[in-house]
Design a protein around this motif. Structure first.
Motif, mmCIF file in Angstrom:
data_model
loop_
_atom_site.group_PDB
_atom_site.id
_atom_site.type_symbol
_atom_site.label_atom_id
_atom_site.label_comp_id
_atom_site.label_asym_id
_atom_site.label_seq_id
_atom_site.Cartn_x
_atom_site.Cartn_y
_atom_site.Cartn_z
ATOM 1 N N UNK A 361 5.718 -30.236 -20.703
ATOM 2 C CA UNK A 361 5.299 -29.083 -19.800
ATOM 3 C C UNK A 361 3.912 -28.567 -20.388
ATOM 4 N N UNK A 362 3.082 -28.191 -19.497
ATOM 5 C CA UNK A 362 1.967 -27.445 -19.854
ATOM 6 C C UNK A 362 1.951 -26.003 -19.887
ATOM 7 N N UNK A 363 1.597 -25.461 -20.906
ATOM 8 C CA UNK A 363 2.146 -23.799 -21.143
ATOM 9 C C UNK A 363 0.521 -23.073 -21.104
ATOM 10 N N UNK A 364 0.713 -21.981 -20.290
ATOM 11 C CA UNK A 364 -0.502 -21.190 -20.081
ATOM 12 C C UNK A 364 -0.103 -19.629 -20.709
ATOM 13 N N UNK A 365 -1.159 -19.012 -21.409
ATOM 14 C CA UNK A 365 -0.905 -18.107 -22.123
ATOM 15 C C UNK A 365 -1.754 -16.865 -21.682
ATOM 16 N N UNK A 366 -1.068 -15.410 -21.476
ATOM 17 C CA UNK A 366 -2.158 -14.610 -21.041
ATOM 18 C C UNK A 366 -2.568 -13.944 -22.433
ATOM 19 N N UNK A 367 -4.094 -13.812 -22.361
ATOM 20 C CA UNK A 367 -4.749 -13.284 -23.372
ATOM 21 C C UNK A 367 -5.119 -11.752 -23.465
ATOM 22 N N UNK A 368 -5.070 -11.330 -22.333
ATOM 23 C CA UNK A 368 -5.193 -9.866 -22.089
ATOM 24 C C UNK A 368 -3.889 -8.931 -22.087
ATOM 25 N N UNK A 369 -2.731 -9.450 -22.677
ATOM 26 C CA UNK A 369 -1.578 -8.808 -22.541
ATOM 27 C C UNK A 369 -1.874 -7.299 -23.270
ATOM 28 N N UNK A 370 -2.399 -7.413 -24.200
ATOM 29 C CA UNK A 370 -2.582 -6.013 -24.886
ATOM 30 C C UNK A 370 -2.983 -4.895 -24.109
ATOM 31 N N UNK A 371 -3.937 -5.301 -22.980
ATOM 32 C CA UNK A 371 -4.397 -4.159 -22.236
ATOM 33 C C UNK A 371 -3.498 -4.149 -20.670
ATOM 34 N N UNK A 372 -2.614 -4.999 -20.687
ATOM 35 C CA UNK A 372 -1.957 -5.204 -19.195
ATOM 36 C C UNK A 372 -0.949 -3.877 -19.290
ATOM 37 N N UNK A 378 6.549 -7.323 -17.780
ATOM 38 C CA UNK A 378 6.441 -8.825 -17.386
ATOM 39 C C UNK A 378 6.889 -9.842 -18.403
ATOM 40 N N UNK A 379 6.979 -9.416 -19.738
ATOM 41 C CA UNK A 379 7.571 -10.183 -20.878
ATOM 42 C C UNK A 379 7.890 -9.473 -21.921
ATOM 43 N N UNK A 380 9.080 -9.754 -22.657
ATOM 44 C CA UNK A 380 9.399 -9.064 -23.883
ATOM 45 C C UNK A 380 8.797 -9.512 -25.272
ATOM 46 N N UNK A 381 7.822 -10.552 -25.141
ATOM 47 C CA UNK A 381 7.231 -11.207 -26.186
ATOM 48 C C UNK A 381 6.229 -10.426 -26.701
ATOM 49 N N UNK A 382 6.164 -10.416 -28.056
ATOM 50 C CA UNK A 382 5.042 -9.675 -28.721
ATOM 51 C C UNK A 382 3.796 -10.194 -28.941
ATOM 52 N N UNK A 383 3.799 -11.772 -28.496
ATOM 53 C CA UNK A 383 2.444 -12.285 -28.421
ATOM 54 C C UNK A 383 1.930 -12.611 -27.078
ATOM 55 N N UNK A 384 2.797 -12.119 -25.980
ATOM 56 C CA UNK A 384 1.892 -12.014 -24.631
ATOM 57 C C UNK A 384 2.901 -13.157 -23.924
#
Length: 471
Positions: A361-372, A378-384
């Motif tokens: 699978x192709x994995x896509x990551x949110x880079x602006x999660x700190x300002x979201x 949206x997610x419980x992950x500390x890395x976004x």
């Protein structure tokens, strides 16, 4: 009047002036007559049944007679050789079918053993008769699977983790016995001898190690030596050694139009194989086939589309979660995922998935999660937040679009009333909750014979009305 009896008693001295024939002992609409008519219209030799060729020696039971016994036995819920033997001696339907020539259990078992492949073909033969008389619908079908427990005793099963824990505890016990033996020898000043209890522990350790070696050799975490093809599956609320019995049922007639047994613990990759069998049995698949969430593997959905099979599968995606993965859209042109807030997720890396049919699978990551502002919603992950896109993502999108159609959702709701009764009839009405044979090929034969019996019961009303004739 006082001596007249108002109760009917059995008259054991009653005699017939003219003995009745077998035909008079059975009603015209009895299911045994239908079984006889069906079997006698089959080309048994052409189907691969072993037939007698030599005219020397003692007379043997005919192939047709033995097949009638097995079929009628399954129709009435009698599946053991000894049970069939008893029925041939005291059940009117069996007495009539055998012409009062009852075979013994050994003869019945040998017939089963020698004709398994041919017995499986009977299922398709009955379906084709029903299809030729327009008794099978091709509008809506439903597919599902049920777990049926292995005939082998589950207590004799081997489980890697349990054996390792047991071996570890055994090593500790052996070590403790050694210490006690050495201390006793030192206090007494004599020669230390290996105690009898330690010898038994050593023998047990050797046996456990042999079992672990067997699991390693078979590359399995769970194994039942009595039925090596069986797998650990969830049967009701417990994990048992079992097989996965698959079936496809028709909405209009309730007939089973495809059946198979697999050793896969889940239904993930059974959708297309079952539809292939429907096409083989009936010439084509139904206009629509519905299935539960067990068949939602995207690889299977894409394979069904490739073969032009129209399917509707319950995706089991929550409707009350605004940031569920299904709410994200995929922009293939820019190779980005778009979240419900409009934020674009960039491609990060690929990830291997699935051991049965591997894919990446192709994995896509949110880079602006700190300002979201909805980061933790949206997610419980500390890395976004990350979103995975399957290679056949387009097939998933088209399936989701079907779910937006109210009419298609209504069709999907019909699934449980089409296919679930099949398993209910088999397990509750006919008492089929456990296999009586071992090994994949044998249980597959038993399942197809069971499905043939269910279809015969369903077709009986058409036979009585005269709509169905095998001649």
């Amino acid at each position: 009047m006082s001596g007249m009896s108002y109760e009917i008693e059995a008259d054991y001295e009653k005699q017939w002036l003219f003995p009745p024939s077998l035909e008079e002992l059975l009603s015209a609409d009895h299911p045994a007559r239908m079984v006889r008519e069906f079997v006698e219209q089959q080309d048994l030799a052409g189907l691969g049944f072993k037939t007698r060729k030599s005219e020397q020696g003692r007379p043997s039971y005919s192939t047709g007679l033995l097949l009638k016994v097995w079929l009628y036995g399954y129709v009435t819920g009698n599946r053991s050789c000894r049970g069939l033997e008893r029925a041939c001696l005291d059940q009117m339907g069996m007495l009539w079918l055998t012409g009062m020539n009852p075979p013994d259990h050994t003869t019945l078992w040998r017939f089963w053993r020698d004709n398994r492949k041919a017995i499986r073909k009977i299922f398709k033969q009955l379906l084709q008769v029903a299809l030729s008389l327009d008794l099978v619908g091709l509008v809506l079908h439903a597919v599902d699977g049920t777990k049926i427990q292995s005939q082998a005793a589950g207590e004799k099963g081997l489980h890697r983790e349990r054996l390792k824990k047991r071996l570890s505890r055994l090593d500790e016990a052996i070590e403790e016995i050694f210490k006690q033996t050495e201390q006793a020898a030192a206090q007494e000043g004599g020669e230390s001898r290996l105690p009898e209890g330690l010898q038994k522990q050593e023998q047990l350790k050797k046996k456990i190690q042999e079992q672990l070696d067997l699991l390693k050799q078979k590359e399995r975490d769970h194994l039942n030596p009595g039925d090596e093809d069986a797998r650990v599956m969830k049967c009701r609320s417990e994990n048992r050694f079992a097989y996965n019995a698959q079936a496809v049922a028709d909405e209009a007639s309730r007939l089973i139009v495809a059946a198979n047994v697999v050793t896969d613990e889940s239904d993930n990759y059974q959708l297309v194989p079952m539809l292939n069998q429907v096409e083989e049995n009936l010439g084509r698949v139904a206009e629509q086939t519905v299935a539960d969430a067990g068949y939602k593997a995207i690889t299977g959905l894409a394979a069904a589309e490739k073969k032009n099979y129209s399917v509707m599968v319950n995706l089991a995606e929550p409707q009350d979660e605004p940031y569920h993965a299904s709410r994200f859209s995929y922009d293939a042109e820019k190779d980005q995922c778009i979240c419900p807030k409009g934020e674009r997720l960039e491609f990060a890396h690929t990830k291997a998935r699935d051991k049965v049919e591997p894919y990446a699978v192709r994995v896509y990551h949110c880079k602006n999660y700190l300002q979201c502002p909805v980061r933790w919603q949206c997610s419980s992950s500390k890395t976004g937040r990350t979103v995975q896109i399957h290679p056949n993502h387009d097939a998933l999108v088209r399936q989701r679009n079907k779910h937006r159609d109210e009419a298609m959702r209504a069709v999907l709701k019909r699934r449980c009333v089409i296919i679930e009764p099949v398993f209910g009839w088999g397990k509750q009405c006919l008492g089929f909750r456990r296999w009586t044979v071992r090994g994949l090929e044998k249980v597959n034969t038993q399942w197809l014979l069971m499905c043939t019996a269910i279809n015969l019961r369903l077709l009986h009303k058409h036979w009585v009305s005269g709509k169905l004739r095998f001649a």
